[in-house]
Write a protein that holds these residues in place. Structure first.
Motif, PDB file in Angstrom:
ATOM      1  N   ASN A 228       3.097  -8.413  10.771  1.00 21.66           N
ATOM      2  CA  ASN A 228       1.957  -8.548  11.681  1.00 21.66           C
ATOM      3  C   ASN A 228       0.869  -7.504  11.432  1.00 21.66           C
ATOM      4  O   ASN A 228      -0.201  -7.576  12.027  1.00 21.66           O
ATOM      5  N   GLN A 229       1.120  -6.528  10.536  1.00 20.43           N
ATOM      6  CA  GLN A 229       0.073  -5.575  10.155  1.00 20.43           C
ATOM      7  C   GLN A 229      -0.600  -5.963   8.840  1.00 20.43           C
ATOM      8  O   GLN A 229      -1.490  -5.275   8.371  1.00 20.43           O
ATOM      9  N   LEU A 230      -0.149  -7.085   8.272  1.00 15.71           N
ATOM     10  CA  LEU A 230      -0.741  -7.555   7.026  1.00 15.71           C
ATOM     11  C   LEU A 230      -1.481  -8.877   7.196  1.00 15.71           C
ATOM     12  O   LEU A 230      -2.141  -9.338   6.273  1.00 15.71           O
TER      13      LEU A 230
ATOM     14  N   ILE B  47      -2.939 -18.536   3.467  1.00 21.98           N
ATOM     15  CA  ILE B  47      -2.148 -18.963   4.628  1.00 21.98           C
ATOM     16  C   ILE B  47      -0.730 -19.308   4.179  1.00 21.98           C
ATOM     17  O   ILE B  47      -0.536 -20.074   3.233  1.00 21.98           O
ATOM     18  N   ILE B  48       0.232 -18.721   4.859  1.00 22.99           N
ATOM     19  CA  ILE B  48       1.639 -19.023   4.589  1.00 22.99           C
ATOM     20  C   ILE B  48       2.175 -19.788   5.789  1.00 22.99           C
ATOM     21  O   ILE B  48       2.085 -19.317   6.929  1.00 22.99           O
TER      22      ILE B  48
ATOM     23  N   TYR C 129       0.820  -1.208   0.000  1.00 22.57           N
ATOM     24  CA  TYR C 129       0.000   0.000   0.000  1.00 22.57           C
ATOM     25  C   TYR C 129       0.859   1.266   0.000  1.00 22.57           C
ATOM     26  O   TYR C 129       0.555   2.254   0.662  1.00 22.57           O
ATOM     27  N   GLY C 130       1.988   1.237  -0.690  1.00 22.48           N
ATOM     28  CA  GLY C 130       2.818   2.420  -0.834  1.00 22.48           C
ATOM     29  C   GLY C 130       3.804   2.678   0.292  1.00 22.48           C
ATOM     30  O   GLY C 130       4.448   3.718   0.320  1.00 22.48           O
TER      31      GLY C 130
ATOM     32  N   SER D  75      -4.026 -10.189  -2.342  1.00 18.68           N
ATOM     33  CA  SER D  75      -3.021  -9.632  -3.257  1.00 18.68           C
ATOM     34  C   SER D  75      -1.659  -9.449  -2.578  1.00 18.68           C
ATOM     35  O   SER D  75      -0.658  -9.242  -3.253  1.00 18.68           O
ATOM     36  N   MET D  76      -1.604  -9.534  -1.254  1.00 21.70           N
ATOM     37  CA  MET D  76      -0.350  -9.336  -0.512  1.00 21.70           C
ATOM     38  C   MET D  76       0.394 -10.648  -0.240  1.00 21.70           C
ATOM     39  O   MET D  76       1.541 -10.623   0.197  1.00 21.70           O
ATOM     40  N   VAL D  77      -0.241 -11.792  -0.485  1.00 17.19           N
ATOM     41  CA  VAL D  77       0.361 -13.085  -0.152  1.00 17.19           C
ATOM     42  C   VAL D  77       1.736 -13.250  -0.806  1.00 17.19           C
ATOM     43  O   VAL D  77       2.716 -13.610  -0.153  1.00 17.19           O
TER      44      VAL D  77
END
Length: 186
Positions: A54-56, A99-100, A47-48, A75-77
């Motif tokens: 832990n914030q994602l 899940i990672i 997000y720029g 989209s962040m995985v």
């Protein structure tokens, strides 16, 4: 002749800050056991801006050798996975949807020795920070002596500052010994 007070609380607070920083650095060291704190130094371009993992997503430790991250935004995985791979932790992420999973491999003897040396460097940095606080306190005493503090008072405050320093250095040494035992444990 004015009564000069040395702010021991401020010196104690600053020495405690060095201990807290050391605890945080030790928490980020990988010991072969899973810990959510291992991921704290890793940031992800999201997000720029740079954001901690832990914030994602939600970071969990379901078993002693596994960390899971449930990423909230699909989209962040890929970005989170890439950041973990490039972090230098030596962990290979496995992705299943959002899940990672991060299986924590056993540490080999060479890596354990290396981590033990890193822990020693962190501890030495904390000792230096504590000694710098001590030096600041002693400089304050010299100023107070110039302003008319008696020799007895100066000696009293020097002993107080030295005892506080010794206590904090001893705590650093104990924390280092504990962390090195934890790292070397197979």
């Amino acid at each position: 002749m004015a009564e000069v007070e040395i702010d021991l609380d401020d010196l104690e607070r600053r020495m405690d800050g060095a201990i807290t920083a050391l605890k945080n650095e030790f928490a980020s060291l990988r010991t072969g056991r899973a810990s959510a704190a291992m991921l704290d130094p890793i940031t992800v371009e999201a997000y720029g801006s740079q954001m901690p993992i832990n914030q994602l997503g939600t970071v969990n430790v379901p078993e002693p050798r596994m960390i899971t991250i449930n990423v909230w935004d699909k989209s962040m995985v890929g970005k989170v996975e890439k950041a973990i791979r490039e972090s230098g932790l030596g962990i290979n992420p496995v992705t299943e949807g959002t899940i990672i999973r991060l299986p924590i491999p056993e540490l080999n003897e060479e890596r354990r020795r290396e981590l033990s040396r890193v822990a020693a460097q962190y501890a030495e940095s904390a000792r230096v920070a504590i000694r710098n606080v001590r030096r600041h306190g002693m400089d304050e005493l010299k100023k107070a002596k110039a302003e008319g503090m008696s020799d007895d008072d100066q000696k009293f405050w020097q002993n107080e500052i030295q005892e506080m320093t010794d206590r904090h250095i001893k705590l650093v040494d104990e924390m280092l010994e504990h962390k090195q035992q934890e790292i070397m444990q197979v």
